[in-house]
Design a protein around this motif. Structure first.
Motif, PDB file in Angstrom:
ATOM      1  N   UNK A  76      10.008   1.856  12.335  1.00 55.65           N
ATOM      2  CA  UNK A  76       9.771   3.270  12.638  1.00 55.65           C
ATOM      3  C   UNK A  76      10.445   4.176  11.612  1.00 55.65           C
ATOM      4  N   UNK A  77      11.612   3.785  11.134  1.00 51.50           N
ATOM      5  CA  UNK A  77      12.285   4.574  10.101  1.00 51.50           C
ATOM      6  C   UNK A  77      11.400   4.695   8.854  1.00 51.50           C
ATOM      7  N   UNK A  78      10.773   3.586   8.474  1.00 52.14           N
ATOM      8  CA  UNK A  78       9.889   3.607   7.304  1.00 52.14           C
ATOM      9  C   UNK A  78       8.627   4.405   7.580  1.00 52.14           C
ATOM     10  N   UNK A  79       8.104   4.287   8.801  1.00 48.63           N
ATOM     11  CA  UNK A  79       6.868   4.995   9.161  1.00 48.63           C
ATOM     12  C   UNK A  79       7.049   6.504   9.145  1.00 48.63           C
ATOM     13  N   UNK A  80       8.273   6.965   9.288  1.00 50.79           N
ATOM     14  CA  UNK A  80       8.552   8.402   9.324  1.00 50.79           C
ATOM     15  C   UNK A  80       9.230   8.895   8.039  1.00 50.79           C
ATOM     16  N   UNK A  81       9.233   8.067   7.018  1.00 45.49           N
ATOM     17  CA  UNK A  81       9.856   8.431   5.747  1.00 45.49           C
ATOM     18  C   UNK A  81       8.859   9.189   4.869  1.00 45.49           C
ATOM     19  N   UNK A  82       9.320   9.867   3.820  1.00 43.14           N
ATOM     20  CA  UNK A  82       8.399  10.530   2.887  1.00 43.14           C
ATOM     21  C   UNK A  82       7.475   9.520   2.213  1.00 43.14           C
ATOM     22  N   UNK A  83       6.251   9.931   1.940  1.00 44.33           N
ATOM     23  CA  UNK A  83       5.252   9.039   1.327  1.00 44.33           C
ATOM     24  C   UNK A  83       5.351   9.099  -0.195  1.00 44.33           C
ATOM     25  N   UNK A  84       6.530   8.708  -0.707  1.00 44.09           N
ATOM     26  CA  UNK A  84       6.741   8.807  -2.155  1.00 44.09           C
ATOM     27  C   UNK A  84       7.128   7.482  -2.801  1.00 44.09           C
ATOM     28  N   UNK A  85       7.096   6.391  -2.021  1.00 45.23           N
ATOM     29  CA  UNK A  85       7.402   5.081  -2.583  1.00 45.23           C
ATOM     30  C   UNK A  85       8.874   4.793  -2.735  1.00 45.23           C
ATOM     31  N   UNK A 256      -0.046   7.099   2.551  1.00 50.06           N
ATOM     32  CA  UNK A 256      -0.061   8.314   1.751  1.00 50.06           C
ATOM     33  C   UNK A 256       0.684   8.172   0.450  1.00 50.06           C
ATOM     34  N   UNK A 257       1.412   7.067   0.288  1.00 50.67           N
ATOM     35  CA  UNK A 257       2.066   6.793  -0.993  1.00 50.67           C
ATOM     36  C   UNK A 257       0.991   6.646  -2.072  1.00 50.67           C
ATOM     37  N   UNK A 258       1.155   7.272  -3.227  1.00 52.84           N
ATOM     38  CA  UNK A 258       0.114   7.223  -4.264  1.00 52.84           C
ATOM     39  C   UNK A 258      -0.323   5.795  -4.604  1.00 52.84           C
ATOM     40  N   UNK A 259      -1.628   5.633  -4.834  1.00 51.62           N
ATOM     41  CA  UNK A 259      -2.177   4.314  -5.144  1.00 51.62           C
ATOM     42  C   UNK A 259      -1.472   3.665  -6.335  1.00 51.62           C
ATOM     43  N   UNK A 260      -1.209   4.463  -7.359  1.00 52.83           N
ATOM     44  CA  UNK A 260      -0.602   3.905  -8.563  1.00 52.83           C
ATOM     45  C   UNK A 260       0.786   3.340  -8.275  1.00 52.83           C
ATOM     46  N   UNK A 261       1.524   3.974  -7.381  1.00 51.23           N
ATOM     47  CA  UNK A 261       2.855   3.487  -7.024  1.00 51.23           C
ATOM     48  C   UNK A 261       2.744   2.178  -6.248  1.00 51.23           C
ATOM     49  N   UNK A 262       1.791   2.112  -5.308  1.00 47.55           N
ATOM     50  CA  UNK A 262       1.589   0.883  -4.542  1.00 47.55           C
ATOM     51  C   UNK A 262       1.176  -0.258  -5.466  1.00 47.55           C
ATOM     52  N   UNK A 263       0.284   0.025  -6.414  1.00 48.07           N
ATOM     53  CA  UNK A 263      -0.154  -1.011  -7.351  1.00 48.07           C
ATOM     54  C   UNK A 263       1.007  -1.483  -8.223  1.00 48.07           C
ATOM     55  N   UNK A 264       1.847  -0.546  -8.669  1.00 44.85           N
ATOM     56  CA  UNK A 264       3.002  -0.923  -9.481  1.00 44.85           C
ATOM     57  C   UNK A 264       3.965  -1.780  -8.662  1.00 44.85           C
ATOM     58  N   UNK A 265       4.215  -1.374  -7.434  1.00 40.64           N
ATOM     59  CA  UNK A 265       5.102  -2.149  -6.560  1.00 40.64           C
ATOM     60  C   UNK A 265       4.564  -3.559  -6.340  1.00 40.64           C
ATOM     61  N   UNK A 266       3.271  -3.652  -6.065  1.00 42.48           N
ATOM     62  CA  UNK A 266       2.656  -4.965  -5.852  1.00 42.48           C
ATOM     63  C   UNK A 266       2.797  -5.835  -7.103  1.00 42.48           C
ATOM     64  N   UNK A 267       2.560  -5.234  -8.242  1.00 40.18           N
ATOM     65  CA  UNK A 267       2.697  -5.945  -9.510  1.00 40.18           C
ATOM     66  C   UNK A 267       4.108  -6.491  -9.684  1.00 40.18           C
ATOM     67  N   UNK A 268       5.101  -5.634  -9.404  1.00 39.04           N
ATOM     68  CA  UNK A 268       6.489  -6.039  -9.609  1.00 39.04           C
ATOM     69  C   UNK A 268       6.934  -7.084  -8.589  1.00 39.04           C
ATOM     70  N   UNK A 269       6.427  -7.009  -7.364  1.00 45.54           N
ATOM     71  CA  UNK A 269       6.744  -8.036  -6.362  1.00 45.54           C
ATOM     72  C   UNK A 269       6.194  -9.388  -6.806  1.00 45.54           C
TER      73      UNK A 269
END
Length: 321
Positions: A76-85, A256-269
């Motif tokens: 829930x803490x994450x679900x209510x956090x800013x959508x900025x990655x 709502x986190x930008x697609x490019x940030x999610x893609x970068x995160x996935x890449x780095x994981x």
């Protein structure tokens, strides 16, 4: 080399606008919430990946353990956090279970959170302490039928895979036991070793050393066929129970986190999962890597949610049972 080439080609394929977004991200340390206490497999895997992400992203990835309410508190803490990655959360099977099991969740798992990437999976073993005198599943069933409602099974918490598997054991064997939920696997394992609870489904990586040392007795592996990690231990299927159980883990972020940030995160994981230190730790611990795309993780979550919903409804499992 081929896998690395695919990873780096994915970066090249990012739109120019997306590349601009990732140039300004991360702008500060990243908070990675773990809704379990320290010491369990999910915590260990998360810390391994966080260390690699810290190196590759150039910002600290700070692991923040927030156990409670069957992982609902941390999620829930994450679900209510800013959508900025800058806020992530590690989830496990309980994230999918809770969609059905928990009434009035404070977040919507599909609407409020976005899958980033899977990390690893651990097989489960059903174990007991030597003082129980149990050696096989047949012994457990016989003892439970002699003492209805007296024997107990521990879990990582209400709604976790260990809870669901224990309830399936009761239903399939026609026995009644007491469910004892804990805030994570580590405290539950300590009480199992100490004899405060009778049995528990748990992650083989943490249970292995205790089985080998004689502090625990393995009654059966919850796998479809004998595990190459523990070929000497019979499966539950061999002993008449159709139960397969494991613990997986992956990372989500705020919708709502930008697609490019999610893609970068996935890449780095995915890159982190190939790091020598992580590969060696997974091999030593009996953890299977589950690298893949964020879309694959989203489909996996939908499938797991549907699977657990059917089990919960058929067995009449509740958060209090």
């Amino acid at each position: 080399m081929q896998r690395r080439a695919l990873i780096f080609s994915a970066v090249a394929a990012l739109p120019w606008a997306g590349q601009a977004q990732t140039q300004t991200w991360p702008a500060k340390p990243i908070r990675l919430i773990v809704p379990f206490p320290p010491g369990g497999t999910t915590d260990v895997v998360t810390r391994l990946i966080a260390a690699e992400l810290t190196r590759s992203l150039g910002q600290s990835v700070v692991v923040d353990n927030k156990p409670g309410a069957g992982t609902v508190l941390g999620v829930d803490l994450a679900a209510k956090s800013p959508a900025d990655g800058h806020t992530l959360v590690t989830v496990a099977n309980s994230f999918c279970v809770n969609q059905t099991l928990v009434k009035n969740l404070p977040y919507d798992g599909q609407r409020d959170l976005r899958p980033v990437g899977l990390m690893g999976m651990s097989e489960h073993v059903l174990a007991t302490h030597p003082g129980s005198g149990l050696k096989t599943v047949a012994d457990l069933i016989a003892a439970a039928k002699k003492q209805p409602g007296k024997l107990s099974y521990a879990s990582f918490g209400a709604g976790t895979s260990a809870h669901i598997s224990g309830a399936m054991l009761e239903a399939q064997a026609g026995i009644e036991m007491i469910h004892v939920p804990y805030k994570g696997q580590a405290p539950a394992l300590n009480d199992l070793i100490g004899g405060q609870v009778t049995v528990m489904f748990g992650n083989w990586p943490e249970f292995r050393q205790h089985v080998q040392s004689g502090k625990l007795v393995a009654l059966g592996m919850a796998t479809a066929k004998r595990s190459p990690l523990a070929p000497q231990i019979p499966t539950l299927t061999e002993q008449g129970l159709a139960i397969e159980s494991n613990s997986w883990n992956g990372i989500l972020t705020r919708s709502g986190t930008p697609d490019a940030v999610v893609q970068r995160l996935n890449l780095e994981i995915n890159k982190a999962l190939q790091a020598p230190a992580v590969v060696q730790a997974f091999a030593d611990g009996g953890i299977v890597s589950l690298a893949g795309t964020s879309e694959r993780f989203a489909a996996f979550i939908r499938s797991e949610t549907d699977k657990y919903a059917q089990v919960i409804r058929k067995a009449g499992i509740t958060a209090e049972s």
